[in-house]
Design a protein around this motif. Structure first.
Motif, PDB file in Angstrom:
ATOM      1  N   ARG A 649       0.809  -1.219   0.000  1.00  0.00           N
ATOM      2  CA  ARG A 649       0.000   0.000   0.000  1.00  0.00           C
ATOM      3  C   ARG A 649       0.842   1.268   0.000  1.00  0.00           C
ATOM      4  N   ALA A 650       2.028   1.218   0.598  1.00  0.00           N
ATOM      5  CA  ALA A 650       2.826   2.442   0.723  1.00  0.00           C
ATOM      6  C   ALA A 650       4.296   2.077   0.820  1.00  0.00           C
ATOM      7  N   VAL A 651       5.145   2.957   0.274  1.00  0.00           N
ATOM      8  CA  VAL A 651       6.598   2.852   0.394  1.00  0.00           C
ATOM      9  C   VAL A 651       7.129   4.237   0.742  1.00  0.00           C
ATOM     10  N   ALA A 652       8.274   4.273   1.421  1.00  0.00           N
ATOM     11  CA  ALA A 652       8.833   5.562   1.844  1.00  0.00           C
ATOM     12  C   ALA A 652      10.333   5.427   2.036  1.00  0.00           C
ATOM     13  N   PHE A 653      11.061   6.522   1.713  1.00  0.00           N
ATOM     14  CA  PHE A 653      12.498   6.659   1.983  1.00  0.00           C
ATOM     15  C   PHE A 653      12.692   7.554   3.197  1.00  0.00           C
ATOM     16  N   HIS A 654      13.759   7.286   3.942  1.00  0.00           N
ATOM     17  CA  HIS A 654      14.122   8.193   5.030  1.00  0.00           C
ATOM     18  C   HIS A 654      14.898   9.367   4.452  1.00  0.00           C
ATOM     19  N   PRO A 655      14.653  10.597   4.928  1.00  0.00           N
ATOM     20  CA  PRO A 655      15.343  11.763   4.338  1.00  0.00           C
ATOM     21  C   PRO A 655      16.847  11.763   4.555  1.00  0.00           C
ATOM     22  N   HIS A 656      17.348  11.130   5.634  1.00  0.00           N
ATOM     23  CA  HIS A 656      18.772  11.209   5.953  1.00  0.00           C
ATOM     24  C   HIS A 656      19.433   9.838   6.089  1.00  0.00           C
ATOM     25  N   TYR A 657      18.769   8.889   6.713  1.00  0.00           N
ATOM     26  CA  TYR A 657      19.364   7.573   6.926  1.00  0.00           C
ATOM     27  C   TYR A 657      19.164   6.700   5.680  1.00  0.00           C
ATOM     28  N   PRO A 658      20.069   5.730   5.443  1.00  0.00           N
ATOM     29  CA  PRO A 658      19.889   4.807   4.297  1.00  0.00           C
ATOM     30  C   PRO A 658      18.842   3.741   4.598  1.00  0.00           C
ATOM     31  N   LEU A 659      17.596   4.164   4.758  1.00  0.00           N
ATOM     32  CA  LEU A 659      16.513   3.270   5.112  1.00  0.00           C
ATOM     33  C   LEU A 659      15.332   3.503   4.180  1.00  0.00           C
ATOM     34  N   PHE A 660      14.612   2.431   3.887  1.00  0.00           N
ATOM     35  CA  PHE A 660      13.305   2.566   3.233  1.00  0.00           C
ATOM     36  C   PHE A 660      12.388   1.496   3.795  1.00  0.00           C
ATOM     37  N   ALA A 661      11.081   1.785   3.780  1.00  0.00           N
ATOM     38  CA  ALA A 661      10.099   0.908   4.407  1.00  0.00           C
ATOM     39  C   ALA A 661       8.946   0.692   3.447  1.00  0.00           C
ATOM     40  N   SER A 662       8.251  -0.409   3.648  1.00  0.00           N
ATOM     41  CA  SER A 662       7.087  -0.741   2.835  1.00  0.00           C
ATOM     42  C   SER A 662       6.012  -1.306   3.744  1.00  0.00           C
ATOM     43  N   GLY A 663       4.769  -0.850   3.522  1.00  0.00           N
ATOM     44  CA  GLY A 663       3.628  -1.349   4.289  1.00  0.00           C
ATOM     45  C   GLY A 663       2.708  -2.142   3.398  1.00  0.00           C
ATOM     46  N   SER A 664       2.176  -3.251   3.938  1.00  0.00           N
ATOM     47  CA  SER A 664       1.409  -4.169   3.116  1.00  0.00           C
ATOM     48  C   SER A 664       0.114  -4.544   3.812  1.00  0.00           C
ATOM     49  N   ASP A 665      -0.769  -5.184   3.026  1.00  0.00           N
ATOM     50  CA  ASP A 665      -2.035  -5.665   3.575  1.00  0.00           C
ATOM     51  C   ASP A 665      -1.862  -6.895   4.446  1.00  0.00           C
ATOM     52  N   ASP A 666      -0.658  -7.425   4.538  1.00  0.00           N
ATOM     53  CA  ASP A 666      -0.443  -8.533   5.473  1.00  0.00           C
ATOM     54  C   ASP A 666      -0.234  -8.042   6.904  1.00  0.00           C
ATOM     55  N   GLY A 667      -0.348  -6.712   7.099  1.00  0.00           N
ATOM     56  CA  GLY A 667      -0.268  -6.151   8.446  1.00  0.00           C
ATOM     57  C   GLY A 667       1.134  -5.892   8.932  1.00  0.00           C
ATOM     58  N   SER A 668       2.136  -5.987   8.071  1.00  0.00           N
ATOM     59  CA  SER A 668       3.517  -5.813   8.508  1.00  0.00           C
ATOM     60  C   SER A 668       4.159  -4.641   7.781  1.00  0.00           C
ATOM     61  N   VAL A 669       5.177  -4.111   8.404  1.00  0.00           N
ATOM     62  CA  VAL A 669       6.032  -3.076   7.820  1.00  0.00           C
ATOM     63  C   VAL A 669       7.442  -3.658   7.768  1.00  0.00           C
ATOM     64  N   ILE A 670       8.024  -3.722   6.575  1.00  0.00           N
ATOM     65  CA  ILE A 670       9.374  -4.258   6.412  1.00  0.00           C
ATOM     66  C   ILE A 670      10.318  -3.077   6.188  1.00  0.00           C
ATOM     67  N   VAL A 671      11.319  -2.986   7.065  1.00  0.00           N
ATOM     68  CA  VAL A 671      12.329  -1.934   6.973  1.00  0.00           C
ATOM     69  C   VAL A 671      13.571  -2.545   6.332  1.00  0.00           C
ATOM     70  N   CYS A 672      14.098  -1.878   5.304  1.00  0.00           N
ATOM     71  CA  CYS A 672      15.278  -2.350   4.582  1.00  0.00           C
ATOM     72  C   CYS A 672      16.360  -1.289   4.633  1.00  0.00           C
ATOM     73  N   HIS A 673      17.590  -1.781   4.615  1.00  0.00           N
ATOM     74  CA  HIS A 673      18.753  -0.897   4.515  1.00  0.00           C
ATOM     75  C   HIS A 673      19.058  -0.697   3.026  1.00  0.00           C
ATOM     76  N   GLY A 674      18.985   0.522   2.545  1.00  0.00           N
ATOM     77  CA  GLY A 674      19.249   0.813   1.130  1.00  0.00           C
ATOM     78  C   GLY A 674      20.331   1.866   0.997  1.00  0.00           C
ATOM     79  N   MET A 675      21.564   1.418   0.915  1.00  0.00           N
ATOM     80  CA  MET A 675      22.694   2.347   0.833  1.00  0.00           C
ATOM     81  C   MET A 675      22.984   2.655  -0.633  1.00  0.00           C
ATOM     82  N   VAL A 676      22.988   3.938  -0.978  1.00  0.00           N
ATOM     83  CA  VAL A 676      23.341   4.404  -2.321  1.00  0.00           C
ATOM     84  C   VAL A 676      24.706   5.069  -2.225  1.00  0.00           C
TER      85      VAL A 676
END
Length: 728
Positions: A649-676
């Protein structure tokens, strides 16, 4: 006969000595004098005629269009001296006497033979000297005294009728008057004609050599006899070769045998054979040895029962263990012929012929080595790990979230028709704003000097000043909005701008932007003046860009490219991202052109988010995929993640930290480390670090929105269970 120096010239071309003295001196010529007549000049044969003299003179003039006088005098004097040398010591011929008389009628002996012997050198070398060269005797040739000024030259030009045909000899500095023949020659050369008057350039040409092959040769000359005589060198080479063959040093080649050779590939499997010596040789597959069941009198345990026979007949031929049914015979001569004998031999030959004789390389790989070496999650901290706060107060599902630029306040919109403002640290609801319908989207202005929230409700966008935090801040925001001066002429706009009055203004609503159809999304530009909206429509007016300071709206597209799901502004460059059902288009707002078209590799795009640096983008879809795009790399996804089991349903990047998250209909939020990385040669590092759970599923819906805190590694999630949760 006319002198070669010019018509009617009174100057002789020979020296003043008498003819007899010249004949006497011709025997005693010095080396320098002989060199003049022995090849330094191109003189013809001694027997040249007068006509040929004139022709040769014309040809020499044609080479250097205006010949100097001393060259002409040189030719005539050479020919005359040669004629004297030829007649020396011979008897006097009375027939040649009138010729000599005519030859010297116009000659006089009062002028010397001036001839410059410096050769072919630049005459500028003598411009600083009084002389211009040396004559045959080695004496200096002085320049003619020229005391005429421009007026004298002009008078001479006007008075002298031969001025136009007078040229100056650079070698001697003497003025030369051209004859009529020389002038005609110059005119012909200037017109591009040949120097010889009698030459016809248009004579018919005979094409001896053409593309057609003729029967007869061009010449009928027989071949030379020497072409049939072998050379002695070749004879010596042949004799050496014959001697070497006789001695046995050179052996002649053996004649090739025409009989074909056949090889039995499977005959000899010893290591000394050709195939045995081959490095990758595979031996022939061996036939299984016959067993007791193939005997004519097998033991009773190998004979099948009636049930086993019936089961064997019902099986497929490929599934049978045996191709025959064992039978018992009294003696060997009662054994009938095997019906499948020829068929099995043929299949055996096919197996040997078509068997791929290649060794299969077995790779002994540890399965753990195939897993990519990713860093451990504890080495990638900080990232949210536990649920810290729960924001309760809504009575229906919470669709959207937004955090203020300072990170102190949180706004949430719900289907219960309210927008609640929360204090982040205490989970206290500080303000509730009732609206006319369900809140589809809301966005806090990213400019920290402006306190303004855009709320998409039904068919309107409400620009709300929540009056939270610094009083000077939200007071300056009201002054900024009130400073608007309407233009004299109203421009046509696709929307209507209205100022809130009465009760709505007391609640905090400042401006209302009314659209014709229901809204799906509102998002701000990074500078905080422009915002974009998406309308549920298939026309070209489904995406609009608004300017809050000038209260001006415009439609950037002339035609629709499909149903738009989400739009985004680039944080640094004038790019605009438009996500349709399967594609994400990147437009340049300055050039007003399409820059890229990204293939989302999914069925239906639900949400997009852009990295703060602007070079990477993530996209969530309803078919539970999260795709990562490297905009500098390709238009296809760099990585596709399938961590969720239900729709994203939703995805988001952190403005400063190398993090991004995704929210789903399975009721969970998965946080990932995304270093560019700044190094363009190094790919982004994507590592899932944490699965956050806490929301309860309601009507098969789970997490509807996720957003990061602007400064802390915290993530907010809005769920269908009417709660907002903070994970830290």
């Amino acid at each position: 006969m006319k002198a070669a120096g010019g018509e009617g010239s009174s100057r002789p071309l020979l020296s003043t000595l008498p003819l007899e003295e010249q004949e006497g001196q011709s025997d005693d010529l010095t080396d320098s004098d002989e060199s003049v007549f022995s090849g330094l000049e191109d003189s013809g044969s001694d027997s040249i005629t007068e006509d040929e003299e004139e022709d040769s003179g014309v040809e020499e003039k044609s080479e250097g269009i205006l010949p100097p006088e001393n060259m002409l005098a040189e030719e005539v004097s050479k020919k005359k001296v040669r004629s004297h040398r030829k007649n020396k010591g011979t008897e006097h011929n009375p027939q040649e006497e009138p010729l000599l008389q005519n030859e010297y009628v116009e000659d006089s002996s009062d002028e010397e033979d001036i001839r410059n012997t410096v050769g072919n050198i630049p005459m500028e070398w003598y411009q600083d000297f009084p002389h211009i060269g040396y004559d045959l005797d080695g004496k200096k040739i002085y320049r003619p005294i020229r005391t005429k000024d421009e007026l004298d030259k002009f008078l001479e030009k006007m008075e002298s009728p031969d001025y136009w045909r007078t040229v100056q000899d650079k070698m001697t500095g003497v003025d030369i008057k051209l004859s009529d023949e020389q002038v005609d020659l110059v005119h012909r050369l200037q017109r591009g004609q040949f120097g010889d008057v009698n030459f016809n350039p248009y004579e018919p040409a005979i094409d001896f050599f053409s593309s057609q092959v003729m029967i007869h040769p061009v010449t009928n000359r027989p071949a030379d006899k020497r072409s049939f005589i072998p050379s002695l060198i070749e004879k010596e080479k042949v004799s050496k070769l014959v001697h070497a063959i006789k001695m046995g040093w050179i052996k002649p080649r053996k004649p090739k045998e025409d009989t074909p050779a056949f090889y039995d590939l499977w005959a000899q499997e010893d290591p000394n054979s050709i195939l045995g010596r081959h490095k990758m040789h595979v031996p022939a597959p061996k036939l299984p040895l016959p067993g007791h069941e193939e005997s004519y009198n097998p033991p009773p345990e190998y004979l099948p029962t009636e049930e086993e026979k019936l089961a064997w007949e019902q099986q497929e031929p490929s599934e049978r263990k045996l191709n025959f049914v064992p039978r018992r015979h009294d003696c060997l001569r009662r054994v009938p012929a095997y019906p499948r004998f020829i068929h099995e031999r043929f299949e055996r030959c096919l197996d040997l012929y078509l068997c791929p004789r290649q060794r299969k390389m077995r790779v002994n790989v540890d399965p753990e080595d195939l897993i990519p070496k990713l860093p451990k999650p504890r080495d990638l901290q900080p990232f949210p790990t536990v649920q810290a706060l729960v924001y309760r107060g809504h009575t229906s599902l919470v669709r959207c979230l937004s955090v203020s630029p300072s990170g102190q306040w949180l706004a949430s919109g719900s289907d219960d028709g309210t927008v609640k403002f929360w204090e982040v640290c205490t989970a206290r609801c500080v303000k509730t704003l009732p609206v006319e319908g369900a809140v589809k989207s809301l966005a806090w202005n990213p400019n920290p000097t402006v306190c303004l929230v855009g709320i998409a409700v039904e068919q309107s966008v409400l620009l709300v000043n929540p009056s939270l935090g610094d009083k000077l801040l939200y007071g300056a925001t009201d002054q900024l909005l009130d400073a608007y001066v309407p233009p004299e002429e109203e421009r046509p706009q696709p929307v209507t701008w209205e100022e809130a009055t009465g009760e709505e203004r007391s609640r905090g609503v400042r401006l209302i932007v009314r659209h014709g159809k229901s809204l799906k999304q509102v998002t701000w530009h990074a500078k905080g003046d422009y915002f974009a909206t998406v309308v549920q429509d298939n026309s070209h007016l489904q995406v609009l860009i608004h300017q809050a300071s000038k209260r001006w709206s415009q439609a950037p597209f002339r035609r629709s490219k499909g149903q738009v799901q989400r739009v985004l502004f680039h944080p640094l460059r004038p790019f605009f991202f438009v996500a349709t059902q399967r594609f994400i288009r990147v437009y340049n707002l300055l050039k007003q052109e399409l820059t890229k078209k990204l293939h989302a590799n999914c069925q239906w795009v639900s949400s997009v988010a852009l990295h703060p640096a602007g070079d990477n983008l993530i996209c969530g879809s309803y078919d539970s995929k999260l795709t990562w795009f490297d905009l500098d790399l390709s238009t296809k996804p760099y990585r596709v993640l399938r961590h969720h089991k239900a729709a994203l349903r939703a995805v988001a990047f952190h403005p400063h930290y190398p993090l991004f998250a995704s929210g789903s209909d399975d009721g969970s939020v998965i946080v990932c480390h995304g270093m560019v990385y700044n190094d363009l040669l190094q790919n982004p590092l994507i590592v899932p670090v944490k699965v956050l759970k806490g929301h309860a599923l309601t009507h098969d819906l789970g997490v509807l929105d996720v957003v990061f805190h602007p400064s802390q590694p915290w993530v907010f999630s809005a769920g269908a269970d009417a709660t907002v949760r903070l994970f830290t």
